[in-house]
Design a protein around this motif. Structure first.
Motif, short mmCIF file in Angstrom:
data_model
loop_
_atom_site.label_atom_id
_atom_site.label_comp_id
_atom_site.label_asym_id
_atom_site.label_seq_id
_atom_site.Cartn_x
_atom_site.Cartn_y
_atom_site.Cartn_z
N GLN A 53 2.77 28.46 -35.06
CA GLN A 53 3.04 29.88 -34.85
C GLN A 53 1.90 30.54 -34.09
OE1 GLN A 53 3.68 30.96 -38.96
NE2 GLN A 53 5.91 30.98 -38.72
N ALA A 54 0.65 30.17 -34.42
CA ALA A 54 -0.50 30.74 -33.71
C ALA A 54 -0.47 30.34 -32.24
CB ALA A 54 -1.79 30.28 -34.37
N TYR A 55 -0.13 29.08 -31.96
CA TYR A 55 -0.06 28.61 -30.57
C TYR A 55 1.03 29.37 -29.83
CZ TYR A 55 0.83 25.58 -26.59
OH TYR A 55 1.03 25.10 -25.32
N ASP A 56 2.19 29.56 -30.48
CA ASP A 56 3.29 30.27 -29.83
C ASP A 56 2.92 31.72 -29.55
OD1 ASP A 56 6.11 30.21 -28.94
OD2 ASP A 56 6.42 31.65 -30.55
N GLU A 57 2.23 32.35 -30.51
CA GLU A 57 1.82 33.74 -30.30
C GLU A 57 0.78 33.85 -29.18
OE1 GLU A 57 0.53 35.21 -34.04
OE2 GLU A 57 2.52 35.13 -34.97
N GLU A 58 -0.13 32.88 -29.11
CA GLU A 58 -1.14 32.88 -28.06
C GLU A 58 -0.48 32.68 -26.70
OE1 GLU A 58 -4.65 33.33 -26.21
OE2 GLU A 58 -4.23 33.67 -28.33
N ARG A 59 0.50 31.79 -26.63
CA ARG A 59 1.23 31.58 -25.37
C ARG A 59 1.94 32.86 -24.93
NH1 ARG A 59 6.33 30.80 -24.42
NH2 ARG A 59 6.77 30.51 -26.64
N LYS A 60 2.56 33.56 -25.89
CA LYS A 60 3.24 34.81 -25.55
C LYS A 60 2.25 35.86 -25.07
CE LYS A 60 7.16 34.16 -28.69
NZ LYS A 60 7.83 34.62 -29.94
N ARG A 61 1.07 35.91 -25.72
CA ARG A 61 0.04 36.86 -25.28
C ARG A 61 -0.43 36.53 -23.87
NH1 ARG A 61 -1.81 36.82 -30.75
NH2 ARG A 61 -3.22 35.07 -30.28
N ALA A 62 -0.64 35.23 -23.60
CA ALA A 62 -1.09 34.83 -22.27
C ALA A 62 -0.04 35.17 -21.22
CB ALA A 62 -1.39 33.33 -22.24
N GLU A 63 1.23 34.96 -21.54
CA GLU A 63 2.30 35.30 -20.59
C GLU A 63 2.36 36.81 -20.36
OE1 GLU A 63 5.78 33.65 -22.32
OE2 GLU A 63 5.37 31.59 -21.63
N ALA A 64 2.16 37.58 -21.44
CA ALA A 64 2.18 39.05 -21.29
C ALA A 64 1.02 39.52 -20.43
CB ALA A 64 2.14 39.71 -22.67
N LEU A 65 -0.17 38.94 -20.66
CA LEU A 65 -1.34 39.32 -19.86
C LEU A 65 -1.14 38.93 -18.40
CD1 LEU A 65 -4.25 38.35 -22.27
CD2 LEU A 65 -3.52 40.66 -21.65
N HIS A 311 -5.72 35.60 -15.76
CA HIS A 311 -6.24 36.88 -16.26
C HIS A 311 -7.51 36.64 -17.05
CE1 HIS A 311 -5.86 41.03 -17.64
NE2 HIS A 311 -6.41 40.57 -18.75
N ARG A 312 -8.46 37.55 -16.89
CA ARG A 312 -9.69 37.42 -17.67
C ARG A 312 -10.15 38.81 -18.05
NH1 ARG A 312 -14.45 35.78 -13.45
NH2 ARG A 312 -14.44 37.80 -12.53
N ARG A 313 -10.71 38.90 -19.20
CA ARG A 313 -11.27 40.16 -19.70
C ARG A 313 -12.76 40.16 -19.51
NH1 ARG A 313 -7.65 44.27 -20.90
NH2 ARG A 313 -5.74 43.36 -21.64
N SER A 314 -13.28 41.28 -19.00
CA SER A 314 -14.74 41.38 -18.87
C SER A 314 -15.29 42.23 -19.98
CB SER A 314 -15.10 41.93 -17.51
OG SER A 314 -14.34 43.05 -17.20
#
Length: 314
Positions: A53-65, A311-314
């Protein structure tokens, strides 16, 4: 057969609680060891579910970003195009009046010159945004050609001489001769030099601005140094981050998008090179660009397109 119901406790912040239903071995006594084994299996399954579930949520966050990043790039590209057209149409008449209207009252001429100067400044910012959006989208292509880099760098840096000396600063340009022409994209190299020298001038109030081009083994180095306000140590790792600006910096002007150095870094990368910065607060900064001395037969190894960045956050 007999069944056992083993509680599954939520694992981590993304885990889910539940019950594991297992069939028991009819030939083994349900003793403490058996119960411990079933509890261990339940814990492992619970942890695996939480990890999935954590991996799936991280993938969704990466796709959203990534989608936000694409939308931002498209926005900057569209805005840049929309701004550039009226700016160009406005500059034409203003430049025409300045060429032919020398009999106008002095105060009107001064106002027109201010309009022209600030319009050019705005056009430069818009063009920088457009260039950066092309790089981010992977649409920036370099056209490399053998170039006398010493002469080209001297010509580009010389554009600043009048303004720098008018500000009572010393300006030193030292471009050493190179044994062979260097493969560069002339327009990109011009942007690299102009951005670095412009930054040095902007943040130097007294002292000197220096530009040096020199061979360095299998590379050629461009060094732009100044005796300006310098950069705080905590800001140095962020200097090439896009849209980053040093807070409370005392520059000559306040315009800027925070992408000048990020753009320079991307253009340097397109040449297969690197850029680094050294600085001492209130003593000055030194930017060093290094690009390989690639000959024509090695041209095929040089990157031609900007790679799409994640995408990268500074």
């Amino acid at each position: 057969s007999d069944l056992a119901l083993i509680p599954m406790h939520a694992s981590g912040t993304s885990g889910r609680a539940g019950v594991l239903v297992v069939g028991l071995n009819p030939y083994r006594l349900l003793d403490e060891g058996y119960r411990n084994f079933l509890s261990l299996v339940s814990g492992q399954i619970s942890a695996s579910i939480a990890n999935g579930q954590a991996y799936d949520e991280e993938r969704k966050r990466a796709e959203a970003l990534a989608e936000i990043d694409r939308a931002k790039i498209q926005f900057f590209s569209n805005v840049s195009h929309e701004f550039r057209t009226p700016l160009t149409l406005m500059l034409g008449p203003v430049e025409g009046i300045l060429r032919t209207g020398r009999d106008l009252p002095p105060d009107v001429l001064r106002q027109l010159e201010a309009v022209h100067r600030n319009s050019l400044r705005l056009l430069k910012l818009v063009n920088s945004l457009l260039d950066f959006s092309k790089i981010e989208a992977g649409r920036m292509e370099a056209s490399f050609e053998p170039t006398n880099l010493s002469d080209l760098t001297g010509e580009i840096a010389g554009v600043f001489r009048a303004a720098i000396e008018k500000a009572n600063l010393a300006f030193t340009v030292r471009c050493l001769p190179l044994a062979d022409p260097v493969l560069v994209d002339r327009d990109m190299w011009e942007k690299i030099v102009l951005n670095l020298v412009s930054n040095a001038f902007k943040f130097t109030h007294e002292g000197v601005v220096e530009v040096e081009l020199r061979p360095a083994g299998e590379s050629v180095e461009l060094v732009v140094a100044d005796t300006g306000i310098g950069i705080p140590p905590e800001e140095l790792p962020k200097m090439f981050n896009r849209f980053h600006r040093v807070q409370d910096s005392r520059g000559r002007t306040h315009e800027g998008t925070g992408i000048g150095l990020a753009l320079v870094q991307e253009l340097v990368k397109l040449h297969g090179g690197t850029i680094r910065v050294e600085s001492v607060l209130n003593a000055g900064s030194r930017f060093t660009v290094s690009i390989p001395l690639m000959r024509e037969e090695a041209d095929a190894r040089r990157p031609r397109n900007g790679a799409r960045r994640t995408h990268r956050r500074s």
